[in-house]
Write a protein that holds these residues in place. Structure first.
Motif, PDB file in Angstrom:
ATOM      1  N   VAL A  61       0.870  -1.179   0.000  1.00  0.00           N
ATOM      2  CA  VAL A  61       0.000   0.000   0.000  1.00  0.00           C
ATOM      3  C   VAL A  61       0.905   1.226   0.000  1.00  0.00           C
ATOM      4  CG1 VAL A  61      -2.071  -0.990   1.025  1.00  0.00           C
ATOM      5  CG2 VAL A  61      -0.236  -0.247   2.516  1.00  0.00           C
ATOM      6  N   GLY A  62       0.830   1.998  -1.056  1.00  0.00           N
ATOM      7  CA  GLY A  62       1.680   3.183  -1.145  1.00  0.00           C
ATOM      8  C   GLY A  62       3.150   2.813  -1.150  1.00  0.00           C
ATOM      9  N   LYS A  63       3.902   3.353  -0.189  1.00  0.00           N
ATOM     10  CA  LYS A  63       5.355   3.136  -0.130  1.00  0.00           C
ATOM     11  C   LYS A  63       5.755   1.977   0.775  1.00  0.00           C
ATOM     12  CE  LYS A  63       6.022   8.149  -0.580  1.00  0.00           C
ATOM     13  NZ  LYS A  63       6.548   9.375   0.100  1.00  0.00           N
ATOM     14  N   ILE A  64       4.769   1.285   1.334  1.00  0.00           N
ATOM     15  CA  ILE A  64       5.071   0.234   2.302  1.00  0.00           C
ATOM     16  C   ILE A  64       4.372  -1.077   1.935  1.00  0.00           C
ATOM     17  CG2 ILE A  64       5.397   1.877   4.200  1.00  0.00           C
ATOM     18  CD1 ILE A  64       2.575   1.186   5.149  1.00  0.00           C
ATOM     19  N   VAL A  65       4.829  -2.139   2.559  1.00  0.00           N
ATOM     20  CA  VAL A  65       4.081  -3.396   2.584  1.00  0.00           C
ATOM     21  C   VAL A  65       3.570  -3.548   4.010  1.00  0.00           C
ATOM     22  CG1 VAL A  65       4.151  -5.890   2.310  1.00  0.00           C
ATOM     23  CG2 VAL A  65       5.516  -4.438   0.792  1.00  0.00           C
ATOM     24  N   ALA A  66       2.272  -3.375   4.180  1.00  0.00           N
ATOM     25  CA  ALA A  66       1.665  -3.473   5.509  1.00  0.00           C
ATOM     26  C   ALA A  66       1.355  -4.936   5.788  1.00  0.00           C
ATOM     27  CB  ALA A  66       0.385  -2.649   5.573  1.00  0.00           C
ATOM     28  N   GLU A  67       1.812  -5.420   6.933  1.00  0.00           N
ATOM     29  CA  GLU A  67       1.564  -6.821   7.245  1.00  0.00           C
ATOM     30  C   GLU A  67       1.505  -7.022   8.758  1.00  0.00           C
ATOM     31  OE1 GLU A  67       4.713  -8.643   5.059  1.00  0.00           O
ATOM     32  OE2 GLU A  67       6.203  -8.309   6.616  1.00  0.00           O
ATOM     33  N   GLY A  68       0.959  -8.155   9.144  1.00  0.00           N
ATOM     34  CA  GLY A  68       0.863  -8.468  10.556  1.00  0.00           C
ATOM     35  C   GLY A  68      -0.099  -9.615  10.787  1.00  0.00           C
ATOM     36  N   ARG A  69      -0.184 -10.026  12.042  1.00  0.00           N
ATOM     37  CA  ARG A  69      -1.029 -11.160  12.420  1.00  0.00           C
ATOM     38  C   ARG A  69      -2.246 -10.643  13.188  1.00  0.00           C
ATOM     39  NH1 ARG A  69       0.646 -16.110  11.945  1.00  0.00           N
ATOM     40  NH2 ARG A  69       2.834 -15.447  11.997  1.00  0.00           N
ATOM     41  N   VAL A  70      -3.434 -10.916  12.653  1.00  0.00           N
ATOM     42  CA  VAL A  70      -4.681 -10.414  13.228  1.00  0.00           C
ATOM     43  C   VAL A  70      -5.256 -11.475  14.171  1.00  0.00           C
ATOM     44  CG1 VAL A  70      -6.953  -9.455  12.727  1.00  0.00           C
ATOM     45  CG2 VAL A  70      -5.091  -9.167  11.079  1.00  0.00           C
ATOM     46  N   ASP A  71      -5.686 -11.035  15.353  1.00  0.00           N
ATOM     47  CA  ASP A  71      -6.235 -11.986  16.324  1.00  0.00           C
ATOM     48  C   ASP A  71      -7.397 -12.776  15.744  1.00  0.00           C
ATOM     49  OD1 ASP A  71      -4.412 -11.104  18.183  1.00  0.00           O
ATOM     50  OD2 ASP A  71      -5.816  -9.798  19.244  1.00  0.00           O
ATOM     51  N   ARG A  72      -8.351 -12.052  15.154  1.00  0.00           N
ATOM     52  CA  ARG A  72      -9.519 -12.729  14.584  1.00  0.00           C
ATOM     53  C   ARG A  72     -10.094 -11.878  13.471  1.00  0.00           C
ATOM     54  NH1 ARG A  72     -14.046 -13.278  18.649  1.00  0.00           N
ATOM     55  NH2 ARG A  72     -15.526 -12.169  17.325  1.00  0.00           N
ATOM     56  N   ILE A  73     -10.573 -12.522  12.429  1.00  0.00           N
ATOM     57  CA  ILE A  73     -11.249 -11.838  11.337  1.00  0.00           C
ATOM     58  C   ILE A  73     -12.607 -12.494  11.154  1.00  0.00           C
ATOM     59  CG2 ILE A  73     -11.178 -11.160   8.911  1.00  0.00           C
ATOM     60  CD1 ILE A  73      -8.142 -11.451   8.996  1.00  0.00           C
ATOM     61  N   ASP A  74     -13.656 -11.708  11.326  1.00  0.00           N
ATOM     62  CA  ASP A  74     -15.022 -12.199  11.132  1.00  0.00           C
ATOM     63  C   ASP A  74     -15.551 -11.752   9.781  1.00  0.00           C
ATOM     64  OD1 ASP A  74     -14.896 -13.210  13.695  1.00  0.00           O
ATOM     65  OD2 ASP A  74     -16.125 -11.622  14.589  1.00  0.00           O
ATOM     66  N   GLU A  75     -16.604 -12.415   9.327  1.00  0.00           N
ATOM     67  CA  GLU A  75     -17.329 -11.970   8.136  1.00  0.00           C
ATOM     68  C   GLU A  75     -18.750 -11.613   8.545  1.00  0.00           C
ATOM     69  OE1 GLU A  75     -18.389 -13.192   3.531  1.00  0.00           O
ATOM     70  OE2 GLU A  75     -17.444 -14.662   4.847  1.00  0.00           O
ATOM     71  N   ARG A  76     -19.155 -10.384   8.197  1.00  0.00           N
ATOM     72  CA  ARG A  76     -20.501  -9.929   8.515  1.00  0.00           C
ATOM     73  C   ARG A  76     -21.062  -9.149   7.331  1.00  0.00           C
ATOM     74  NH1 ARG A  76     -18.729  -7.020  14.075  1.00  0.00           N
ATOM     75  NH2 ARG A  76     -17.464  -8.739  14.922  1.00  0.00           N
ATOM     76  N   ASP A  77     -22.185  -9.604   6.839  1.00  0.00           N
ATOM     77  CA  ASP A  77     -22.883  -8.908   5.748  1.00  0.00           C
ATOM     78  C   ASP A  77     -21.978  -8.680   4.541  1.00  0.00           C
ATOM     79  OD1 ASP A  77     -25.190  -8.725   7.359  1.00  0.00           O
ATOM     80  OD2 ASP A  77     -24.411  -6.906   8.301  1.00  0.00           O
ATOM     81  N   GLY A  78     -21.181  -9.680   4.203  1.00  0.00           N
ATOM     82  CA  GLY A  78     -20.353  -9.597   3.008  1.00  0.00           C
ATOM     83  C   GLY A  78     -19.043  -8.857   3.176  1.00  0.00           C
ATOM     84  N   GLU A  79     -18.775  -8.338   4.382  1.00  0.00           N
ATOM     85  CA  GLU A  79     -17.507  -7.661   4.642  1.00  0.00           C
ATOM     86  C   GLU A  79     -16.769  -8.375   5.766  1.00  0.00           C
ATOM     87  OE1 GLU A  79     -17.584  -3.501   5.226  1.00  0.00           O
ATOM     88  OE2 GLU A  79     -18.759  -3.073   3.425  1.00  0.00           O
TER      89      GLU A  79
ATOM     90  N   LEU B 233      -6.104  -2.502   5.702  1.00  0.00           N
ATOM     91  CA  LEU B 233      -5.510  -2.385   4.368  1.00  0.00           C
ATOM     92  C   LEU B 233      -4.943  -3.719   3.890  1.00  0.00           C
ATOM     93  CD1 LEU B 233      -3.700   1.036   4.888  1.00  0.00           C
ATOM     94  CD2 LEU B 233      -5.711   0.611   3.456  1.00  0.00           C
ATOM     95  N   ALA B 234      -4.300  -4.442   4.799  1.00  0.00           N
ATOM     96  CA  ALA B 234      -3.699  -5.721   4.413  1.00  0.00           C
ATOM     97  C   ALA B 234      -4.760  -6.804   4.223  1.00  0.00           C
ATOM     98  CB  ALA B 234      -2.686  -6.152   5.465  1.00  0.00           C
ATOM     99  N   ALA B 235      -5.792  -6.793   5.070  1.00  0.00           N
ATOM    100  CA  ALA B 235      -6.827  -7.819   4.963  1.00  0.00           C
ATOM    101  C   ALA B 235      -7.608  -7.692   3.661  1.00  0.00           C
ATOM    102  CB  ALA B 235      -7.780  -7.719   6.154  1.00  0.00           C
ATOM    103  N   ARG B 236      -7.848  -6.463   3.224  1.00  0.00           N
ATOM    104  CA  ARG B 236      -8.551  -6.266   1.959  1.00  0.00           C
ATOM    105  C   ARG B 236      -7.851  -6.994   0.822  1.00  0.00           C
ATOM    106  NH1 ARG B 236      -9.766   0.241   1.595  1.00  0.00           N
ATOM    107  NH2 ARG B 236     -11.629   0.293   2.910  1.00  0.00           N
ATOM    108  N   ARG B 237      -6.542  -6.841   0.765  1.00  0.00           N
ATOM    109  CA  ARG B 237      -5.765  -7.419  -0.333  1.00  0.00           C
ATOM    110  C   ARG B 237      -5.604  -8.930  -0.148  1.00  0.00           C
ATOM    111  NH1 ARG B 237      -1.989  -5.179  -3.932  1.00  0.00           N
ATOM    112  NH2 ARG B 237      -1.209  -6.843  -5.300  1.00  0.00           N
ATOM    113  N   THR B 238      -5.324  -9.347   1.074  1.00  0.00           N
ATOM    114  CA  THR B 238      -5.087 -10.763   1.324  1.00  0.00           C
ATOM    115  C   THR B 238      -6.350 -11.594   1.102  1.00  0.00           C
ATOM    116  OG1 THR B 238      -3.366 -10.235   2.951  1.00  0.00           O
ATOM    117  CG2 THR B 238      -4.320 -12.444   3.047  1.00  0.00           C
ATOM    118  N   LEU B 239      -7.482 -11.105   1.614  1.00  0.00           N
ATOM    119  CA  LEU B 239      -8.726 -11.867   1.540  1.00  0.00           C
ATOM    120  C   LEU B 239      -9.593 -11.486   0.350  1.00  0.00           C
ATOM    121  CD1 LEU B 239      -9.629 -11.727   5.336  1.00  0.00           C
ATOM    122  CD2 LEU B 239      -8.506 -13.580   4.103  1.00  0.00           C
ATOM    123  N   ARG B 240      -9.232 -10.388  -0.314  1.00  0.00           N
ATOM    124  CA  ARG B 240      -9.973  -9.911  -1.489  1.00  0.00           C
ATOM    125  C   ARG B 240     -11.455  -9.695  -1.172  1.00  0.00           C
ATOM    126  NH1 ARG B 240      -6.598 -10.028  -5.700  1.00  0.00           N
ATOM    127  NH2 ARG B 240      -4.798 -11.439  -5.605  1.00  0.00           N
TER     128      ARG B 240
END
Length: 275
Positions: free
Chosen positions: A129-147, A176-183
């Motif tokens: 994203v821009g001038k960086i590669v944003a990355e990291g480990r997320v505790d939990r990712i839920d899906e709600r209403d298509g997002e 920002l990273a989850a958008r790209r990783t999970l599309r």
């Protein structure tokens, strides 16, 4: 016509929230953590870190159970299964906080639909994203209403607010990273504070994400310039000065930093526990 070196594309700088936070908190600690080899000796375990790690591990294991076994009692048992006494004043103090953590986790999961299947648990996300590669480990990712929704567990001393969720650079970078990783679309972030049983949430806009990204880019360019200059023979104490303050009392590298030692007495390993 040949292009000069200035016209060549710049290499993106990989950043994680912890790397950025360490740089802003204290450049010297950044150097000792990420650059010095061998790494200077660290201090011992911190009780609040042990407590947080146990709660995170128990919640991850909870969602690995079949839905029928996802009960408050199972969650409390998982706390005991993952428990260690590292950093506590003694077995009595550790036992009190183990019981307290069992209560936090069992109360928390009692409010969760046992059929919930997160999109990710301790999921690594990464994206340029821009001038960086944003990355990291997320505790939990839920899906709600298509997002997808970024969920971060917290076990600190104080309940959190909407301002904490909005101002968290870590959560913004995860979006920002989850958008790209999970599309998938992602705007919402949540801080789940288990000791108080509260949730602080924020729905990011493109503008708010751009502000977080810009600040991350500035910090990344600063530490990359200092790193490159160090590798070219620069003075490490000039490039990575100590940022002294209250945080010096619990810095892992305190024993290797005279300025940090002069800033105040060392904190006890259990000093930052929830009262």
């Amino acid at each position: 016509m040949q292009l000069g070196f200035d016209a060549m594309p710049r290499k993106l700088i990989k950043v994680t929230p912890s790397r950025l936070a360490t740089w802003v908190d204290c450049p010297r600690r950044f150097r000792m953590t990420y650059l010095d080899r061998p790494t200077p000796p660290r201090g011992g375990a911190w009780a609040h870190s042990t407590l947080g790690a146990v709660v995170h591990n128990a919640l991850r294991a909870f969602f690995d159970l079949p839905p029928k076994r996802r009960t408050p009692e199972s969650a409390a048992a998982l706390v005991s299964q993952h428990w260690t006494d590292d950093g506590f004043a003694g077995s009595d103090q550790a036992a009190r906080y183990r019981t307290r953590a069992q209560g936090w986790v069992s109360d928390y999961v009692a409010e969760i639909d046992p059929a919930l299947e997160p999109v990710g648990l301790e999921r690594w996300v990464s994206a340029p994203v821009g001038k960086i590669v944003a990355e990291g480990r997320v505790d939990r990712i839920d899906e709600r209403d298509g997002e997808v929704v970024v969920v971060d567990y917290k076990t600190g001393r104080s309940a959190l607010t909407t301002d904490d969720a909005r101002g968290s650079q870590a959560l913004a970078l995860y979006v920002l990273a989850a958008r790209r990783t999970l599309r998938r679309p992602c705007t919402r972030v949540e801080l789940h504070h288990l000791p108080s049983g509260t949730v602080a949430a924020w729905d990011h806009t493109e503008e708010s994400l751009a502000r977080h990204r810009s600040r991350a880019e500035e910090a990344a360019e600063e530490f990359q310039l200092s790193t490159d200059t160090l590798n070219a023979g620069g003075d490490p104490d000039v490039l990575f000065p100590a940022q002294v303050g209250r945080q010096c009392s619990w810095c892992d590298f305190r024993r290797s930093c005279p300025e940090g030692q002069d800033a105040g007495p060392a904190a006890e390993p259990w000093a930052m526990l929830v009262p």
